[in-house]
Write a protein that holds these residues in place. Structure first.
Motif, PDB file in Angstrom:
ATOM      1  N   VAL A 285      24.760  34.230  51.467  1.00 42.50           N
ATOM      2  CA  VAL A 285      24.656  34.933  50.191  1.00 42.50           C
ATOM      3  C   VAL A 285      23.844  34.124  49.177  1.00 42.50           C
ATOM      4  O   VAL A 285      22.989  34.657  48.465  1.00 42.50           O
ATOM      5  CB  VAL A 285      26.056  35.242  49.614  1.00 42.50           C
ATOM      6  N   LEU A 380      30.629  34.549  43.254  1.00 42.71           N
ATOM      7  CA  LEU A 380      30.988  34.641  44.667  1.00 42.71           C
ATOM      8  C   LEU A 380      32.282  33.877  44.893  1.00 42.71           C
ATOM      9  O   LEU A 380      32.337  32.663  44.694  1.00 42.71           O
ATOM     10  CB  LEU A 380      29.873  34.058  45.552  1.00 42.71           C
ATOM     11  N   ILE A 408      31.833  39.135  43.762  1.00 39.82           N
ATOM     12  CA  ILE A 408      31.767  39.318  45.212  1.00 39.82           C
ATOM     13  C   ILE A 408      32.862  38.474  45.842  1.00 39.82           C
ATOM     14  O   ILE A 408      32.971  37.277  45.556  1.00 39.82           O
ATOM     15  CB  ILE A 408      30.400  38.893  45.772  1.00 39.82           C
ATOM     16  N   VAL A 410      34.440  37.291  49.501  1.00 37.50           N
ATOM     17  CA  VAL A 410      34.324  37.230  50.960  1.00 37.50           C
ATOM     18  C   VAL A 410      35.628  36.665  51.504  1.00 37.50           C
ATOM     19  O   VAL A 410      36.034  35.561  51.143  1.00 37.50           O
ATOM     20  CB  VAL A 410      33.134  36.365  51.408  1.00 37.50           C
ATOM     21  N   VAL A 446      34.169  41.887  51.190  1.00 39.19           N
ATOM     22  CA  VAL A 446      33.735  41.952  52.588  1.00 39.19           C
ATOM     23  C   VAL A 446      34.511  40.916  53.391  1.00 39.19           C
ATOM     24  O   VAL A 446      34.515  39.733  53.030  1.00 39.19           O
ATOM     25  CB  VAL A 446      32.217  41.677  52.727  1.00 39.19           C
ATOM     26  N   VAL A 463      27.226  42.188  51.638  1.00 31.64           N
ATOM     27  CA  VAL A 463      27.854  41.595  50.461  1.00 31.64           C
ATOM     28  C   VAL A 463      27.127  41.979  49.174  1.00 31.64           C
ATOM     29  O   VAL A 463      27.749  42.265  48.149  1.00 31.64           O
ATOM     30  CB  VAL A 463      27.912  40.060  50.606  1.00 31.64           C
TER      31      VAL A 463
END
Length: 496
Positions: A285, A380, A408, A410, A446, A463
């Motif tokens: 990312v 992130l 975002i 993860v 995600v 993402v």
């Protein structure tokens, strides 16, 4: 700031991750005929559900411009009923137009009162069919109505073709649904644009039957377009080309559930030849986002660990241990800071992510005072488990949805991430504990396990898929134009 050529080069190189320029928008129109009447005392109330499978077996919904199929009965036998799906490419952009219509001296269709007029606008399609674009409200008992101003996208109005014919019909509303035809006229969006800048455009409203039978017939009224305003919807690349910078921040989960980093089973284990899932997600990312940041200096934080020298639990500490300057030089700098801090930490808990969201939101809130599209913040968050401050996190996300910011998440490892799906908001509107809804969807979640055997580009694409629209939604919603566009329009205004 980068030179314009460098910005364009970076944008062009990575645009395939943020969007899909090789794709085109297609409108599907569905029609059915000869449907079986299953109601005893009324007509059927049909609906159509189109399904497309995204995993496993694939099948085509539309493979040509017009597709007609028989509707199957129980037992897969074909009857008289059929369904037709028509595909038409939309060549326009996401701009929308604001229109304001009125009329005068319309024909009176009622005996004991005046007509109750409403206006319908239809787009004429390539296959000679017509598609309803807008139906105004009814103005009761008035032969000189003024309808409410309405907005419609340029794609819906004319598919981006300004010379496409538009059919406009004026009706007299009746409560039984059998509305009386007053008259009609045709136009184009190009003709309607004549009503920009305060001018008016008008058409004679014609009843063809009256025109054929009555020698002295002129019209059934006049329809007037009082206003036509085009609202430009700028793209993600417009803002990047205008100098908007992506401020990329990383937050890493250092809770004890990750396992002892010295153990090869730990999610934080540093293998000499194989990067762990945290590093894979960070690099995949980060390497895309860094192309949209001119100085390539990235703040990197950790949460859920005891940190030296007092070894108190922190949920927003700088992984380079420099609280005054938590920035790392490039994604490689973040990687090195992450690897360097691991032996100095005591992985602990709980898993609280609201503090780091609030920290980035504080920086993003300062950007709201500039009135320019200069900095957009992406946070992130890499985490291995269920968060423990869900109420505070929901509150923080609702607040951040008003700011130039996206989050975002993860999910690393094999934990239950069902709570993360709620934060994502794709299955419903996220609300704060007090019931306040998010202003816009800013969270994308995600699970890394879905991409274990995929390329880094595939992970990054999934993402970052929603980020461009989130950027555009924020700035367009605020009425903020790309800087280069604003400067150009200002120069035109000031020009003699």
């Amino acid at each position: 700031m980068k030179k314009m050529s460098n910005i364009y080069e970076s944008a062009a190189n990575t645009l395939g991750i943020f969007s899909s320029p090789c794709l085109t928008k297609v409108e599907l129109r569905v029609a059915c005929k000869s449907i079986s009447d299953r109601d005893a005392l009324s007509k059927p109330d049909p609906c159509v559900i189109l399904k497309m499978q995204s995993h496993g077996q694939w099948f085509e919904i539309v493979s040509q411009r017009k597709l007609s199929k028989s509707l199957l009965k129980h037992g897969n036998t074909a009857g008289k009923s059929s369904i037709t799906v028509i595909a038409e490419e939309l060549s326009g952009n996401d701009d929308y137009v604001e229109l304001s219509f009125s009329a005068r001296k319309l024909d009176d269709k009622d005996f004991f009162s005046k007509s109750d007029p409403f206006l319908e606008i239809f787009r004429m399609n390539d296959d000679a069919t017509q598609q309803l674009v807008h139906r105004t409200e009814v103005v009761m008992n008035n032969l000189n109505p003024t309808w409410k101003t309405f907005k419609v996208s340029v794609n819906s109005l004319c598919s981006g073709d300004q010379d496409r014919r538009l059919k406009c019909i004026v009706w007299d509303w009746d409560s039984n649904g059998k509305h009386d035809f007053i008259g009609e006229f045709s136009s184009t969006f190009m003709e309607m644009r004549g009503a920009m800048e305060g001018r008016q455009v008008q058409w004679e409203c014609i009843n063809p039957k009256y025109k054929a039978k009555k020698k002295n017939y002129k019209n059934s009224g006049i329809v007037i377009l009082n206003q036509c305003k085009i609202h430009k919807m700028h793209s993600f690349l417009d803002y990047i080309m205008g100098g908007c910078q992506i401020q990329f921040t990383v937050a890493i989960d250092f809770t004890a559930s990750n396992g002892d980093p010295r153990n090869s089973c730990s999610l934080h284990y540093i293998h000499p030849y194989q990067p762990n899932e945290y590093l894979k997600a960070l690099v995949a990312v980060g390497e895309i986002c860094q192309d949209y940041d001119s100085d390539k200096m990235f703040p990197a934080f950790g949460f859920g660990a005891r940190i030296p020298p007092e070894y108190k639990v922190s949920h927003d500490f700088a992984i380079n241990f420099n609280e005054d300057n938590p920035e790392c030089a490039g994604i490689q700098g973040v990687v090195e800071a992450y690897q360097s801090c691991l032996p100095k930490l005591q992985l602990y808990g709980p898993t609280n992510i609201a503090p780091i969201i609030q920290k980035v939101a504080k920086s993003a809130s300062e950007e709201t005072n500039t009135k320019e599209a200069s900095q957009y913040f992406i946070l992130l968050i890499l985490t291995d488990g269920v968060i423990t401050d869900m109420a505070d996190t929901r509150e923080a996300i609702v607040h951040a949805s008003h700011l130039p910011m996206s989050v975002i998440i993860v999910g690393v490892g094999n934990a239950d991430f069902s709570d993360m799906q709620m934060l994502d908001g794709d299955d419903g509107i996220l609300r704060s504990p007090k019931g306040e809804p998010v202003l816009r969807d800013i969270v994308q979640f995600v699970p890394f396990r879905n991409f274990k055997h995929a390329s880094p580009a595939a992970l990054a694409k999934s993402v970052l898929a929603e980020v461009p629209n989130q950027v555009v939604d924020y700035y367009n919603g605020k009425g903020i134009k790309p800087k280069c566009v604003s400067e150009y329009e200002s120069s035109r205004t000031l020009a003699p």
